[in-house]
Enzyme design. Structure first.
Site, PDB file in Angstrom:
ATOM      1  N   SER A  26      14.995  21.871 -20.540  1.00  0.00           N
ATOM      2  CA  SER A  26      14.140  22.765 -21.319  1.00  0.00           C
ATOM      3  C   SER A  26      12.992  22.270 -21.997  1.00  0.00           C
ATOM      4  CB  SER A  26      15.250  21.027 -22.409  1.00  0.00           C
ATOM      5  OG  SER A  26      14.792  20.245 -22.128  1.00  0.00           O
ATOM      6  N   ASN A 113      16.166   8.783 -23.130  1.00  0.00           N
ATOM      7  CA  ASN A 113      17.524   8.496 -24.097  1.00  0.00           C
ATOM      8  C   ASN A 113      17.316   8.470 -25.386  1.00  0.00           C
ATOM      9  OD1 ASN A 113      19.341   9.996 -22.047  1.00  0.00           O
ATOM     10  ND2 ASN A 113      20.759   7.732 -22.296  1.00  0.00           N
ATOM     11  N   THR A 158      22.951  36.576 -67.002  1.00  0.00           N
ATOM     12  CA  THR A 158      23.993  35.597 -66.111  1.00  0.00           C
ATOM     13  C   THR A 158      25.076  36.869 -65.522  1.00  0.00           C
ATOM     14  OG1 THR A 158      25.159  35.551 -68.658  1.00  0.00           O
ATOM     15  CG2 THR A 158      24.138  34.077 -67.752  1.00  0.00           C
ATOM     16  N   HIS A 159      25.428  36.646 -65.049  1.00  0.00           N
ATOM     17  CA  HIS A 159      26.932  38.164 -64.007  1.00  0.00           C
ATOM     18  C   HIS A 159      25.542  39.301 -63.889  1.00  0.00           C
ATOM     19  CE1 HIS A 159      29.987  35.557 -65.926  1.00  0.00           C
ATOM     20  NE2 HIS A 159      29.287  35.972 -66.953  1.00  0.00           N
ATOM     21  N   SER A 280       7.079  53.580 -46.164  1.00  0.00           N
ATOM     22  CA  SER A 280       8.187  54.127 -44.915  1.00  0.00           C
ATOM     23  C   SER A 280       7.569  55.426 -44.195  1.00  0.00           C
ATOM     24  CB  SER A 280       9.106  54.860 -46.012  1.00  0.00           C
ATOM     25  OG  SER A 280       9.991  55.990 -45.587  1.00  0.00           O
ATOM     26  N   LYS A 286       7.645  55.583 -51.032  1.00  0.00           N
ATOM     27  CA  LYS A 286       8.579  54.380 -50.505  1.00  0.00           C
ATOM     28  C   LYS A 286       7.164  53.293 -50.826  1.00  0.00           C
ATOM     29  CE  LYS A 286      11.682  53.592 -49.247  1.00  0.00           C
ATOM     30  NZ  LYS A 286      13.530  52.519 -49.969  1.00  0.00           N
ATOM     31  N   ASN A 288       7.887  49.109 -50.033  1.00  0.00           N
ATOM     32  CA  ASN A 288       9.249  48.217 -49.824  1.00  0.00           C
ATOM     33  C   ASN A 288       8.727  46.765 -49.540  1.00  0.00           C
ATOM     34  OD1 ASN A 288      11.182  50.223 -48.788  1.00  0.00           O
ATOM     35  ND2 ASN A 288      10.635  50.988 -47.319  1.00  0.00           N
ATOM     36  N   GLU A 293      12.785  40.767 -48.526  1.00  0.00           N
ATOM     37  CA  GLU A 293      13.507  41.665 -47.962  1.00  0.00           C
ATOM     38  C   GLU A 293      14.111  40.543 -46.537  1.00  0.00           C
ATOM     39  OE1 GLU A 293      15.024  45.589 -48.288  1.00  0.00           O
ATOM     40  OE2 GLU A 293      12.944  45.245 -48.807  1.00  0.00           O
ATOM     41  N   TYR A 320      24.294   9.093 -26.135  1.00  0.00           N
ATOM     42  CA  TYR A 320      23.660   9.782 -25.371  1.00  0.00           C
ATOM     43  C   TYR A 320      24.394  10.997 -25.261  1.00  0.00           C
ATOM     44  CZ  TYR A 320      20.566  14.063 -24.023  1.00  0.00           C
ATOM     45  OH  TYR A 320      19.915  14.584 -23.337  1.00  0.00           O
ATOM     46  N   GLN A 325      20.005  18.474 -26.262  1.00  0.00           N
ATOM     47  CA  GLN A 325      19.411  18.917 -25.809  1.00  0.00           C
ATOM     48  C   GLN A 325      19.109  20.204 -26.851  1.00  0.00           C
ATOM     49  OE1 GLN A 325      17.222  19.088 -22.194  1.00  0.00           O
ATOM     50  NE2 GLN A 325      17.887  21.231 -21.383  1.00  0.00           N
ATOM     51  N   LYS A 328      17.019  20.535 -30.855  1.00  0.00           N
ATOM     52  CA  LYS A 328      15.850  21.045 -31.149  1.00  0.00           C
ATOM     53  C   LYS A 328      15.753  22.542 -30.891  1.00  0.00           C
ATOM     54  CE  LYS A 328      14.721  18.185 -27.581  1.00  0.00           C
ATOM     55  NZ  LYS A 328      15.981  17.532 -27.516  1.00  0.00           N
TER      56      LYS A 328
HETATM   57  N1  ARG Z   1      15.812  16.513 -22.034  1.00  0.00           N
HETATM   58  C1  ARG Z   1      16.820  16.038 -22.754  1.00  0.00           C
HETATM   59  C2  ARG Z   1      17.151  16.409 -24.290  1.00  0.00           C
HETATM   60  O1  ARG Z   1      16.277  16.934 -25.051  1.00  0.00           O
HETATM   61  C3  ARG Z   1      15.795  14.311 -22.759  1.00  0.00           C
HETATM   62  C4  ARG Z   1      16.547  14.007 -22.847  1.00  0.00           C
HETATM   63  C5  ARG Z   1      17.572  14.065 -20.886  1.00  0.00           C
HETATM   64  N2  ARG Z   1      18.575  11.866 -20.905  1.00  0.00           N
HETATM   65  C6  ARG Z   1      18.909  12.430 -20.315  1.00  0.00           C
HETATM   66  N3  ARG Z   1      19.735  10.950 -20.051  1.00  0.00           N
HETATM   67  N4  ARG Z   1      19.787  12.767 -19.106  1.00  0.00           N
HETATM   68  O2  ARG Z   1      18.067  15.836 -25.065  1.00  0.00           O
END
Ligand code: ARG
Length: 462
Positions: A26, A113, A158-159, A280, A286, A288, A293, A320, A325, A328
């Site tokens: 990751s 964790n 409205t509408h 354009s 044009k 735009n 958009e 966990y 993962q 993110k």
């Molecule tokens: N890269 C992991 C995550 O984003 C970190 C935590 C990993 N923990 C584990 N027990 N493998 O969640």
């Protein structure tokens, strides 16, 4: 990399499959947590020293090493390695290279964790505040535009059918209210996630006599979280961020839709600035509304981010799971998307040229003041439902004869209802209609002026 070199390699004999290594990694995206990771480690190791788990000199060596890593990161020379999986193991491995075996003491009484739960909370909390601040700028723009365009009358819909005339300033202040609520959603979310999960360990807490209150305080949290399973096993703070982001994107998508319509040739209400429009390659005429958009389109993308994480979390048992993962990228994507759109809108709106003649003419079309005539009759004691019927018939005859309400003759009016005369037509101009709407929260200039003043005050003393 052989597993024996990995921070968790002890029990493994065979190396990780290359494809698994790549699949598991990751670091390409979670390296964005590196500042939070270093800050968390500093707070943790200082606390380990303060409670006597580590010697002061060990703490100092680790802190110095972390400081050097921070410098490497800042000058973009930190050696990121995919085979080290994530930001946490990249930092820890680098620390060992820089200061030797003592680096291994940093992870005492900590798990990846609670480490990742901490880093991500710190990041998302900051992102909430960043979005709120950007929204505060945009909120101010709405008030300034309401002031700058004061007096401009436009059709209210409205509408998407002409309904009643309104002040353009009233329209701006409607978005002010919506952005205000977005701001409070981000502050609320930041407030609720303002608890430190550090010290929850892998899931069950730790036998070490750590001071979770000290690390929480040092990292700017109000308190430590109260349950270790919840601390490492919950991602609702990220869901709240994505919800607030999605709701805000929905609002931005709506204002975008309005600007796209209003800047079209057919409406002609507003001219968007050259700086925020594109041409354009084939049609020379044009101009735009790409920013609007894209903002409208990217709302779909951000809703997708929310849906992605909801779906990731929904089937996960406590505590966990590696599924987390996946929390993110949607959050980073939503934050990046919203942040730039907030900036673009704050730039673009003050440069828009509202076409006051066109908006006023449009406000008068479509029998937009028919309600005013019905209200006039109702004020003479006629039940509103009857007045509505009478005026509806008058509108019908104007539609058939292609006339406006103010072109009705005295005899037509009197025939429609004995309490109607030419005097009644005073109420059907757009100005009279707008001026009449003096109820609290209405579009009458005095009410809108008050709303603007109240908004200015609330911005100054939130
Ligand atoms: N890269 C992991 C995550 O984003 C970190 C935590 C990993 N923990 C584990 N027990 N493998 O969640």
């Amino acid at each position: 990399m052989s597993n024996t070199k990995k921070p968790w390699g002890g029990r493994f004999e065979a190396p990780t499959d290359k494809l698994v290594e790549a699949f598991n990694a990751s670091v390409d995206f979670d390296k964005r947590l590196v500042l939070e990771d270093i800050a968390g480690s500093k707070a943790h190791v200082s606390m380990l020293g303060a409670v006597g788990i580590l010697e002061a000199f060990e703490v100092q060596q680790i802190l110095d090493g972390l400081e050097n890593i921070l410098k490497e990161v800042e000058s973009d020379v930190f050696p990121w390695r995919t085979e080290l999986e994530d930001v946490h193991m990249n930092v820890e491995t680098r620390l060992k290279e820089l200061i030797g075996a003592v680096a291994g003491k940093l992870h005492t009484a900590r798990s990846r964790n609670d480490q990742v739960a901490l880093d991500f909370r710190l990041w998302v909390k900051k992102a909430c505040l960043r979005m709120a601040h950007k929204l505060e700028v945009l909120r101010e723009v709405m008030v300034s535009e309401a002031e700058r365009n004061f007096g401009t009358i436009m059709p209210g819909y409205t509408h998407l059918q002409v309904a009643q005339p309104i002040l353009l300033s009233h329209w701006f202040m409607a978005y002010f209210e919506m952005f205000n609520r977005d701001i409070s959603r981000f502050y609320d979310a930041a407030n609720r996630m303002n608890e430190s999960p550090l010290g929850a360990g892998a899931l069950a807490g730790t036998p070490w006599q750590i001071d979770r209150f000290a690390t929480a305080k040092k990292l700017g949290f109000a308190a430590p979280t109260r349950n270790s399973l919840d601390s490492v096993g919950s991602r609702d703070f990220a869901l709240e961020f994505l919800s607030a982001t999605s709701i805000c994107m929905a609002t931005l998508s709506r204002i975008s839709e309005e600007l796209i319509l209003y800047s079209s040739f057919e409406f002609g209400f507003v001219i968007l600035p050259d700086s925020h429009t594109t041409g354009s390659s084939i049609m020379p005429q044009k101009k735009n509304p790409d920013v609007s958009e894209l903002a409208r389109g990217k709302a779909g993308r951000v809703f997708g981010d929310l849906m992605a994480l909801l779906t990731v979390v929904k089937g996960t048992p406590l505590a966990y799971n590696k599924d987390f993962q996946e929390d993110k990228e949607p959050v980073f994507d939503a934050a990046d998307t919203l942040e730039v759109i907030l900036q673009l809108y704050a730039q673009m709106l003050p440069k828009c040229a509202w076409q006051t003649e066109t908006t006023k003419l449009a406000a008068a079309r479509g029998y937009s003041t028919a309600t005013d005539l019905a209200d006039y009759l109702a004020r003479q004691g006629v039940p509103f439902r009857d007045a509505h019927e009478v005026v509806g018939k008058l509108v019908g005859s104007c539609v058939n004869t292609k006339r406006q309400l103010w072109e009705l003759t005295a005899s037509e009016l009197e025939q429609a209802h004995p309490k109607l005369s030419l005097a009644a037509l005073e109420v059907v101009t757009v100005e009279a209609s707008v001026n009449a709407r003096t109820s609290y929260g209405g579009t009458a200039p005095i009410r809108v002026q008050e709303a603007i003043e109240a908004a200015r005050k609330s911005i100054q003393n939130p």
